[in-house]
Scaffold this motif. Sequence first.
Motif, PDB file in Angstrom:
ATOM      1  N   VAL A   2       0.835  -1.198   0.000  1.00  0.00           N
ATOM      2  CA  VAL A   2       0.000   0.000   0.000  1.00  0.00           C
ATOM      3  C   VAL A   2       0.869   1.246   0.000  1.00  0.00           C
ATOM      4  CG1 VAL A   2      -1.710   1.287   1.305  1.00  0.00           C
ATOM      5  CG2 VAL A   2      -1.867  -1.202   1.175  1.00  0.00           C
ATOM      6  N   GLN A   3       0.525   2.197  -0.839  1.00  0.00           N
ATOM      7  CA  GLN A   3       1.206   3.495  -0.882  1.00  0.00           C
ATOM      8  C   GLN A   3       0.256   4.557  -0.354  1.00  0.00           C
ATOM      9  OE1 GLN A   3       4.395   3.874  -1.980  1.00  0.00           O
ATOM     10  NE2 GLN A   3       4.551   1.685  -2.460  1.00  0.00           N
ATOM     11  N   LEU A   4       0.818   5.475   0.414  1.00  0.00           N
ATOM     12  CA  LEU A   4       0.069   6.661   0.834  1.00  0.00           C
ATOM     13  C   LEU A   4       0.558   7.825  -0.014  1.00  0.00           C
ATOM     14  CD1 LEU A   4       0.055   6.337   4.737  1.00  0.00           C
ATOM     15  CD2 LEU A   4      -1.667   5.563   3.093  1.00  0.00           C
ATOM     16  N   VAL A   5      -0.361   8.485  -0.689  1.00  0.00           N
ATOM     17  CA  VAL A   5       0.006   9.552  -1.618  1.00  0.00           C
ATOM     18  C   VAL A   5      -0.584  10.865  -1.131  1.00  0.00           C
ATOM     19  CG1 VAL A   5      -0.083  10.357  -3.996  1.00  0.00           C
ATOM     20  CG2 VAL A   5       0.049   7.895  -3.512  1.00  0.00           C
ATOM     21  N   GLU A   6       0.310  11.833  -0.861  1.00  0.00           N
ATOM     22  CA  GLU A   6      -0.120  13.150  -0.381  1.00  0.00           C
ATOM     23  C   GLU A   6      -0.235  14.137  -1.539  1.00  0.00           C
ATOM     24  OE1 GLU A   6       3.029  11.718   2.752  1.00  0.00           O
ATOM     25  OE2 GLU A   6       2.870  11.801   0.570  1.00  0.00           O
ATOM     26  N   ARG A  19      -4.894  23.017   2.185  1.00  0.00           N
ATOM     27  CA  ARG A  19      -5.563  21.759   2.531  1.00  0.00           C
ATOM     28  C   ARG A  19      -4.759  20.608   1.943  1.00  0.00           C
ATOM     29  NH1 ARG A  19     -10.636  19.568   3.919  1.00  0.00           N
ATOM     30  NH2 ARG A  19     -11.314  17.759   2.711  1.00  0.00           N
ATOM     31  N   LEU A  20      -4.266  19.761   2.826  1.00  0.00           N
ATOM     32  CA  LEU A  20      -3.520  18.582   2.396  1.00  0.00           C
ATOM     33  C   LEU A  20      -4.458  17.381   2.340  1.00  0.00           C
ATOM     34  CD1 LEU A  20      -0.265  18.895   4.552  1.00  0.00           C
ATOM     35  CD2 LEU A  20      -0.793  19.940   2.347  1.00  0.00           C
ATOM     36  N   SER A  21      -4.196  16.498   1.393  1.00  0.00           N
ATOM     37  CA  SER A  21      -4.971  15.270   1.281  1.00  0.00           C
ATOM     38  C   SER A  21      -4.037  14.070   1.158  1.00  0.00           C
ATOM     39  CB  SER A  21      -5.890  15.321   0.057  1.00  0.00           C
ATOM     40  OG  SER A  21      -6.880  16.311   0.216  1.00  0.00           O
ATOM     41  N   CYS A  22      -4.501  12.948   1.634  1.00  0.00           N
ATOM     42  CA  CYS A  22      -3.728  11.708   1.565  1.00  0.00           C
ATOM     43  C   CYS A  22      -4.699  10.582   1.224  1.00  0.00           C
ATOM     44  CB  CYS A  22      -3.046  11.444   2.896  1.00  0.00           C
ATOM     45  SG  CYS A  22      -2.276   9.812   3.044  1.00  0.00           S
ATOM     46  N   VAL A  23      -4.312   9.767   0.267  1.00  0.00           N
ATOM     47  CA  VAL A  23      -5.156   8.644  -0.119  1.00  0.00           C
ATOM     48  C   VAL A  23      -4.304   7.388  -0.208  1.00  0.00           C
ATOM     49  CG1 VAL A  23      -4.882   9.169  -2.572  1.00  0.00           C
ATOM     50  CG2 VAL A  23      -6.818   7.771  -1.815  1.00  0.00           C
ATOM     51  N   ALA A  24      -4.843   6.280   0.280  1.00  0.00           N
ATOM     52  CA  ALA A  24      -4.151   4.997   0.188  1.00  0.00           C
ATOM     53  C   ALA A  24      -4.397   4.386  -1.189  1.00  0.00           C
ATOM     54  CB  ALA A  24      -4.638   4.051   1.274  1.00  0.00           C
ATOM     55  N   SER A  25      -3.366   3.743  -1.722  1.00  0.00           N
ATOM     56  CA  SER A  25      -3.456   3.217  -3.089  1.00  0.00           C
ATOM     57  C   SER A  25      -4.324   1.979  -3.179  1.00  0.00           C
ATOM     58  CB  SER A  25      -2.053   2.902  -3.619  1.00  0.00           C
ATOM     59  OG  SER A  25      -1.414   1.948  -2.785  1.00  0.00           O
ATOM     60  N   GLU A  26      -4.589   1.329  -2.042  1.00  0.00           N
ATOM     61  CA  GLU A  26      -5.422   0.145  -2.028  1.00  0.00           C
ATOM     62  C   GLU A  26      -6.450   0.258  -0.918  1.00  0.00           C
ATOM     63  OE1 GLU A  26      -1.574  -2.770  -2.865  1.00  0.00           O
ATOM     64  OE2 GLU A  26      -3.307  -3.531  -1.757  1.00  0.00           O
ATOM     65  N   SER A  27      -7.531  -0.455  -1.089  1.00  0.00           N
ATOM     66  CA  SER A  27      -8.559  -0.492  -0.050  1.00  0.00           C
ATOM     67  C   SER A  27      -8.424  -1.725   0.825  1.00  0.00           C
ATOM     68  CB  SER A  27      -9.952  -0.481  -0.692  1.00  0.00           C
ATOM     69  OG  SER A  27     -10.109  -1.608  -1.533  1.00  0.00           O
ATOM     70  N   THR A  50      -3.752  13.470  14.558  1.00  0.00           N
ATOM     71  CA  THR A  50      -4.143  12.070  14.391  1.00  0.00           C
ATOM     72  C   THR A  50      -5.658  11.962  14.358  1.00  0.00           C
ATOM     73  OG1 THR A  50      -2.176  11.215  15.514  1.00  0.00           O
ATOM     74  CG2 THR A  50      -4.090   9.767  15.426  1.00  0.00           C
ATOM     75  N   LEU A  51      -6.132  11.070  13.497  1.00  0.00           N
ATOM     76  CA  LEU A  51      -7.557  10.738  13.426  1.00  0.00           C
ATOM     77  C   LEU A  51      -7.682   9.227  13.573  1.00  0.00           C
ATOM     78  CD1 LEU A  51     -10.545  11.480  12.742  1.00  0.00           C
ATOM     79  CD2 LEU A  51      -9.948  11.094  10.339  1.00  0.00           C
ATOM     80  N   THR A  52      -8.446   8.784  14.577  1.00  0.00           N
ATOM     81  CA  THR A  52      -8.614   7.347  14.768  1.00  0.00           C
ATOM     82  C   THR A  52      -9.857   6.856  14.019  1.00  0.00           C
ATOM     83  OG1 THR A  52     -10.020   7.474  16.729  1.00  0.00           O
ATOM     84  CG2 THR A  52      -7.636   7.608  17.071  1.00  0.00           C
ATOM     85  N   SER A  53      -9.955   5.549  13.912  1.00  0.00           N
ATOM     86  CA  SER A  53     -11.104   4.969  13.203  1.00  0.00           C
ATOM     87  C   SER A  53     -12.416   5.233  13.923  1.00  0.00           C
ATOM     88  CB  SER A  53     -10.892   3.464  13.031  1.00  0.00           C
ATOM     89  OG  SER A  53     -10.714   2.844  14.284  1.00  0.00           O
ATOM     90  N   ASP A  72     -12.175   9.974   5.587  1.00  0.00           N
ATOM     91  CA  ASP A  72     -13.241   9.078   5.146  1.00  0.00           C
ATOM     92  C   ASP A  72     -12.693   7.658   5.253  1.00  0.00           C
ATOM     93  OD1 ASP A  72     -15.061   7.492   3.741  1.00  0.00           O
ATOM     94  OD2 ASP A  72     -15.567   9.097   2.362  1.00  0.00           O
ATOM     95  N   ASN A  73     -13.121   6.926   6.275  1.00  0.00           N
ATOM     96  CA  ASN A  73     -12.611   5.575   6.494  1.00  0.00           C
ATOM     97  C   ASN A  73     -12.885   4.664   5.300  1.00  0.00           C
ATOM     98  OD1 ASN A  73     -11.442   5.983   8.944  1.00  0.00           O
ATOM     99  ND2 ASN A  73     -13.198   5.287  10.125  1.00  0.00           N
ATOM    100  N   ALA A  74     -14.062   4.816   4.712  1.00  0.00           N
ATOM    101  CA  ALA A  74     -14.438   3.944   3.606  1.00  0.00           C
ATOM    102  C   ALA A  74     -13.530   4.143   2.393  1.00  0.00           C
ATOM    103  CB  ALA A  74     -15.889   4.195   3.217  1.00  0.00           C
ATOM    104  N   LYS A  75     -13.020   5.338   2.226  1.00  0.00           N
ATOM    105  CA  LYS A  75     -12.166   5.637   1.080  1.00  0.00           C
ATOM    106  C   LYS A  75     -10.689   5.678   1.453  1.00  0.00           C
ATOM    107  CE  LYS A  75     -15.744   8.315  -1.297  1.00  0.00           C
ATOM    108  NZ  LYS A  75     -16.109   9.627  -1.897  1.00  0.00           N
ATOM    109  N   ASN A  76     -10.385   5.390   2.716  1.00  0.00           N
ATOM    110  CA  ASN A  76      -8.986   5.425   3.187  1.00  0.00           C
ATOM    111  C   ASN A  76      -8.310   6.740   2.823  1.00  0.00           C
ATOM    112  OD1 ASN A  76      -8.993   3.018   4.524  1.00  0.00           O
ATOM    113  ND2 ASN A  76      -7.988   1.849   2.926  1.00  0.00           N
TER     114      ASN A  76
END
Length: 123
Positions: A2-6, A19-27, A50-53, A72-76
């Motif tokens: 999994v990659q985290l892309v900022e 506004r920074l965003s980060c998305v995981a490459s896989e679900s 930090t943001l917890t689940s 958004d937990n569903a979208k990682n």
Amino acid sequence: QVQLVESGGGLVQAGGSLRLSCVASESAVSFNSMSWYRQAPGKQRELVATLTSSGSTNYADSVMGRFTISGDNAKNTVHLQMNFLKPEDTAVYHCHGIGYYGDPLFPKLTTFWGHGTQVTVSS
């Protein structure tokens, strides 16, 4: 892996916002928490927020009241809204996540890091 892309870094004047965003490459990973760290030149990497689940948040004293972490937990995905920026906020901001990943029967608690995005605040 999994990659985290900022995204969302850049140059802004003091008092401005980014506004920074980060998305995981896989679900395929279930994150327990996602965070933003930053590292300024010549300084150690420090935890920003930090943001917890479960939706709990935690902030460094230096950014309390100015930065807001959301996700958004569903979208990682996780975001960092940064307002009233100061020159001392200048740093490379890294996305970080801890979650269960791997074998579906025996997933392992794994740490993930993004490569970072540069935030520069001019005075």
